[in-house]
Scaffold this motif. Structure first.
Motif, short mmCIF file in Angstrom:
data_model
loop_
_atom_site.label_atom_id
_atom_site.label_comp_id
_atom_site.label_asym_id
_atom_site.label_seq_id
_atom_site.Cartn_x
_atom_site.Cartn_y
_atom_site.Cartn_z
N ILE A 96 45.27 -23.24 -50.23
CA ILE A 96 43.93 -22.66 -50.37
C ILE A 96 43.06 -23.02 -49.17
CG2 ILE A 96 41.77 -22.80 -51.69
CD1 ILE A 96 43.47 -22.93 -54.23
N THR A 97 43.14 -24.26 -48.73
CA THR A 97 42.32 -24.70 -47.60
C THR A 97 42.68 -23.94 -46.33
OG1 THR A 97 41.99 -26.89 -48.53
CG2 THR A 97 41.67 -26.67 -46.15
N LEU A 98 43.98 -23.86 -46.01
CA LEU A 98 44.37 -23.17 -44.77
C LEU A 98 44.04 -21.69 -44.81
CD1 LEU A 98 47.74 -24.82 -43.68
CD2 LEU A 98 45.40 -25.42 -43.04
N ALA A 99 44.28 -21.05 -45.94
CA ALA A 99 43.95 -19.62 -46.05
C ALA A 99 42.44 -19.40 -45.91
CB ALA A 99 44.45 -19.07 -47.37
N SER A 100 41.66 -20.26 -46.54
CA SER A 100 40.21 -20.13 -46.47
C SER A 100 39.68 -20.42 -45.07
CB SER A 100 39.55 -21.05 -47.50
OG SER A 100 39.94 -20.67 -48.80
N MET A 101 40.23 -21.44 -44.42
CA MET A 101 39.81 -21.75 -43.05
C MET A 101 40.14 -20.59 -42.12
SD MET A 101 38.21 -24.63 -43.08
CE MET A 101 38.02 -24.75 -41.31
N ARG A 102 41.34 -20.04 -42.27
CA ARG A 102 41.72 -18.92 -41.41
C ARG A 102 40.87 -17.70 -41.70
NH1 ARG A 102 46.37 -18.57 -38.09
NH2 ARG A 102 46.34 -20.80 -38.30
N GLY A 103 40.57 -17.47 -42.99
CA GLY A 103 39.69 -16.35 -43.34
C GLY A 103 38.30 -16.53 -42.75
N ALA A 104 37.76 -17.74 -42.82
CA ALA A 104 36.44 -18.02 -42.25
C ALA A 104 36.46 -17.81 -40.74
CB ALA A 104 36.00 -19.44 -42.59
N ALA A 105 37.50 -18.31 -40.08
CA ALA A 105 37.60 -18.15 -38.61
C ALA A 105 37.68 -16.69 -38.23
CB ALA A 105 38.81 -18.92 -38.09
N ASP A 106 38.47 -15.92 -38.97
CA ASP A 106 38.62 -14.50 -38.70
C ASP A 106 37.29 -13.78 -38.91
OD1 ASP A 106 40.44 -12.11 -38.28
OD2 ASP A 106 39.59 -11.63 -40.25
N TYR A 107 36.60 -14.12 -39.98
CA TYR A 107 35.32 -13.49 -40.28
C TYR A 107 34.29 -13.83 -39.20
CZ TYR A 107 32.23 -11.11 -43.50
OH TYR A 107 31.39 -10.18 -44.08
N LEU A 108 34.24 -15.10 -38.81
CA LEU A 108 33.31 -15.55 -37.77
C LEU A 108 33.59 -14.85 -36.45
CD1 LEU A 108 31.00 -17.47 -36.95
CD2 LEU A 108 32.75 -19.19 -36.48
#
Length: 147
Positions: free
Chosen positions: A76-88
């Protein structure tokens, strides 16, 4: 929904780093606030081993045990971090983080169950997914680069 300004986003992120963020503020929105700030200001802390250590230590400091059923969850952490980075990355660098955060929380990521589009509940909440990265079993993440 809690509204964040840039100062609040920074306070959440720094509170996780220095273990002073009240546990009650470590919400879905708080997780993404910290993720966005880390992606923009402390990207070295977003690497898989670094973020695991950071969140695990924060959990311990706030009396949350990191076990097979609670605390830190690697997938969950890695998927969320990658999602946040992609969104940013979809915004110009000068856009305030609170603008990005508000848009992110209004998007599919703002729903706490967004990962269940990609993982079955059984796989996502397995001990293996909590301890390490497990590939999605329902659909590939649109922004994911394999580990």
């Amino acid at each position: 929904m809690h509204i964040f300004d840039d100062a609040a986003i920074e306070r959440v992120a720094l509170g996780v780093i220095d273990h002073t963020l009240p546990k009650s503020e470590w919400t879905h929105a708080g997780h993404f606030a910290a993720a966005l700030w880390l992606c923009r200001h402390r990207c070295e802390l977003t690497e898989a081993d670094e973020i695991r250590t950071l969140i695990s230590r924060y959990n311990e400091a706030t009396k949350t045990a990191n076990t097979d059923t609670g605390g830190y969850h690697h997938t969950i952490t890695l998927a969320s971090m990658r999602g946040a980075a992609d969104y940013l990355a979809s915004y110009p660098e000068d856009v305030p983080l609170h603008v990005v955060h508000s848009a992110l929380m209004a998007s599919r990521y703002g729903r706490p169950d967004w990962l269940l589009t990609y993982w079955s509940r059984e796989v996502l909440f397995s001990v293996a997914a909590r301890r390490g990265w497990i590939e999605p079993d329902l659909a590939p993440l649109p922004f994911w680069k394999p580990l």
